[in-house]
Write an enzyme that holds these catalytic residues in place. Sequence first.
Site, short mmCIF file in Angstrom:
data_model
loop_
_atom_site.label_atom_id
_atom_site.label_comp_id
_atom_site.label_asym_id
_atom_site.label_seq_id
_atom_site.Cartn_x
_atom_site.Cartn_y
_atom_site.Cartn_z
N LYS A 35 33.42 21.98 28.54
CA LYS A 35 34.76 22.75 28.80
C LYS A 35 32.91 24.34 29.37
O LYS A 35 33.33 24.67 30.06
CB LYS A 35 35.98 23.09 27.96
CG LYS A 35 36.86 23.60 28.23
CD LYS A 35 37.74 23.65 27.44
CE LYS A 35 39.47 22.95 27.68
NZ LYS A 35 40.15 24.00 26.77
N LEU A 153 50.49 36.67 25.73
CA LEU A 153 50.45 36.23 27.04
C LEU A 153 51.49 35.43 27.52
O LEU A 153 51.75 34.48 26.59
CB LEU A 153 49.13 36.32 27.23
CG LEU A 153 48.58 35.46 26.56
CD1 LEU A 153 48.50 33.56 27.54
CD2 LEU A 153 46.76 34.79 27.09
N GLY A 256 68.90 26.30 33.70
CA GLY A 256 67.67 25.57 33.99
C GLY A 256 67.50 24.27 33.14
O GLY A 256 68.93 23.58 32.30
N CYS A 263 54.72 26.16 23.56
CA CYS A 263 54.84 27.23 22.25
C CYS A 263 56.40 27.53 22.29
O CYS A 263 56.19 26.95 20.94
CB CYS A 263 54.54 28.48 23.46
SG CYS A 263 52.69 29.35 23.36
P1 NAD Z 1 44.20 24.89 24.10
O1 NAD Z 1 44.66 23.83 23.68
O2 NAD Z 1 44.62 25.31 25.46
O3 NAD Z 1 43.31 25.70 23.45
C1 NAD Z 1 42.71 25.25 22.44
C2 NAD Z 1 40.35 25.40 22.50
O4 NAD Z 1 40.40 25.51 20.91
C3 NAD Z 1 40.09 23.81 23.04
O5 NAD Z 1 39.71 24.17 23.86
C4 NAD Z 1 39.88 23.10 22.04
O6 NAD Z 1 38.52 22.54 22.29
C5 NAD Z 1 39.53 24.35 21.16
N1 NAD Z 1 38.81 24.29 20.14
C6 NAD Z 1 39.52 23.28 18.93
N2 NAD Z 1 38.81 23.54 17.97
C7 NAD Z 1 37.85 23.83 17.57
C8 NAD Z 1 36.46 23.92 17.77
N3 NAD Z 1 36.79 23.43 15.61
N4 NAD Z 1 35.41 24.96 17.50
C9 NAD Z 1 35.85 25.72 18.85
N5 NAD Z 1 36.61 25.19 19.81
C10 NAD Z 1 37.77 24.44 19.07
O7 NAD Z 1 45.38 26.24 23.12
P2 NAD Z 1 45.80 27.62 23.88
O8 NAD Z 1 47.43 27.01 24.73
O9 NAD Z 1 45.36 28.34 24.19
O10 NAD Z 1 46.53 27.80 22.44
C11 NAD Z 1 46.11 28.16 21.04
C12 NAD Z 1 47.04 28.99 20.28
O11 NAD Z 1 47.46 30.49 21.02
C13 NAD Z 1 47.66 28.28 20.08
O12 NAD Z 1 47.85 28.55 18.69
C14 NAD Z 1 48.88 28.77 20.51
O13 NAD Z 1 49.91 28.25 19.68
C15 NAD Z 1 48.64 30.11 20.62
N6 NAD Z 1 49.61 31.30 22.08
C16 NAD Z 1 49.45 29.83 23.61
C17 NAD Z 1 49.76 30.85 24.29
C18 NAD Z 1 50.14 30.26 25.54
O14 NAD Z 1 50.47 30.53 26.38
N7 NAD Z 1 49.27 28.55 25.44
C19 NAD Z 1 50.45 31.93 23.85
C20 NAD Z 1 50.49 32.47 23.08
C21 NAD Z 1 49.86 32.23 21.81
#
Ligand code: NAD
Length: 436
Positions: A35, A153, A256, A263
């Site tokens: 990545k 977001l 829907g 989430c």
């Molecule tokens: P994601 O799975 O897309 O990304 C997580 C990233 O963290 C991955 O790229 C992974 O390789 C990296 N990672 C894991 N362990 C690591 C480590 N020890 N060191 C470095 N990198 C590491 O997750 P996301 O969708 O971005 O969600 C992240 C958090 O935000 C979650 O808690 C989620 O609930 C929250 N969140 C997500 C959204 C959404 O729309 N996706 C919105 C609000 C909040």
Amino acid sequence: MKICVIGTGYVGLVTGICFAEFGIHVTCVDKDEGKIKVLDTGRVPFYEPGLEELLRKNREEGRLFFTSDAGKAVRESKVIFIAVGTPGREDGSADLRYVEDVARTIGENINGYKVIVTKSTVPVGTGDWIRGVIASYRKNNEPFDIVSNPEFLREGSAVEDFLRPNRVVIGAGREEAMAVMKELYRPLYLIETPFVMTTVETAEMIKYASNAFLATKISFINEVANLCDSVGADVHVVAKAMGLDHRIGSKFLHPGPGFGGSCFPKDTAALLQLAEKNGYDFRIVQAVLEVNRMQWRRMVDKIRKVVGDLRGKTIGVLGLSFKPNTNDVRESPSVFIIRSLLTEGARVRAYDPAAMPDARSVLPEVTYVQDAYEAVREAEAVVLITEWNQFRNLDLERIKGLLRRPVFVDLRNVYEPDRMKQAGFTYVGVGRGGVQ
Ligand code: NAD
């Protein structure tokens, strides 16, 4: 001020890039070296409108960096954002192992006062727990503060949501940490974004309560839609009239196939688990989840009712991601519905503008095609599951000519039932009469 964001997924990458856009020196960290390599060539490894342009701009202007060396990024930063995944465990609780890994790295590398900010969605009490993990790995008594800054977001409009949010929530125990956060978010102060300053625990709760409430609105309107199907009322008009009442609001009242994504399903389950652990029976959220599971199954029933026995039949599916403008197929209703169709012996041809590579790994049995028209070729029915804009204006004559039978199952109510009937389709929507 230098900051780093650990985890470059949907949330971490948007956070890092947008803070760079605010003029801050940002290092984005991920343990996934593949990545990081992609990011370092100026590309975003997932689909998010507008993000790549901002990445390139800030990289070229010398404020945005990528690395897999978390220790170095921690040592060089004053503020460390934790934005790693917190997936659901079998029992519904949030799996904090990635957060723990990051907390350990922070503890091992802390070299002066740091503000540790949780952006990941984590259960109430996690801030305190992270404090303990960092303290147990720290060599000298380096000072630090824990802040909760949950993210709201939406995938698909993440950049806009981050740069112009409805509100920013900051939970912190000490004024010094709050001052650092205010400084980081200064550009949003200037555009009069509402800020909610509170404790770490309250901030953590705000995120779960918000997501559970939105999920509740979806399950609620889906139940109204199901009843509309039985009594011959039109849920669209019902939802519109309800939404005109300012106490209710029009958002998230679209019936829907049920909610999905990374989430709502896991956050509602985690809230239930948190309640259970604290001896509280959170009945509304329990019902919200049950209704959602039922809604997915109901959609398969709708398809079966109109197509008949599914064995050997080809179904054309439009949309795989859990919502438009993202490639994210995590907990996507489309994936659930397709799995059920396959289990019942159907063949599925599918098209999605962005999510086909991701879907391929979870649904290898599906035939993926290059556009909507190819998906419906020789199919017994077309099922529209994700309302991408390009599915809103299909050439209906062409679709009809390609289908074996003119059956249109519209699980997002994109089309008008009357118009579809006039166009010669057997049309099925959600909560607009017809097949239940
Ligand atoms: P994601 O799975 O897309 O990304 C997580 C990233 O963290 C991955 O790229 C992974 O390789 C990296 N990672 C894991 N362990 C690591 C480590 N020890 N060191 C470095 N990198 C590491 O997750 P996301 O969708 O971005 O969600 C992240 C958090 O935000 C979650 O808690 C989620 O609930 C929250 N969140 C997500 C959204 C959404 O729309 N996706 C919105 C609000 C909040």
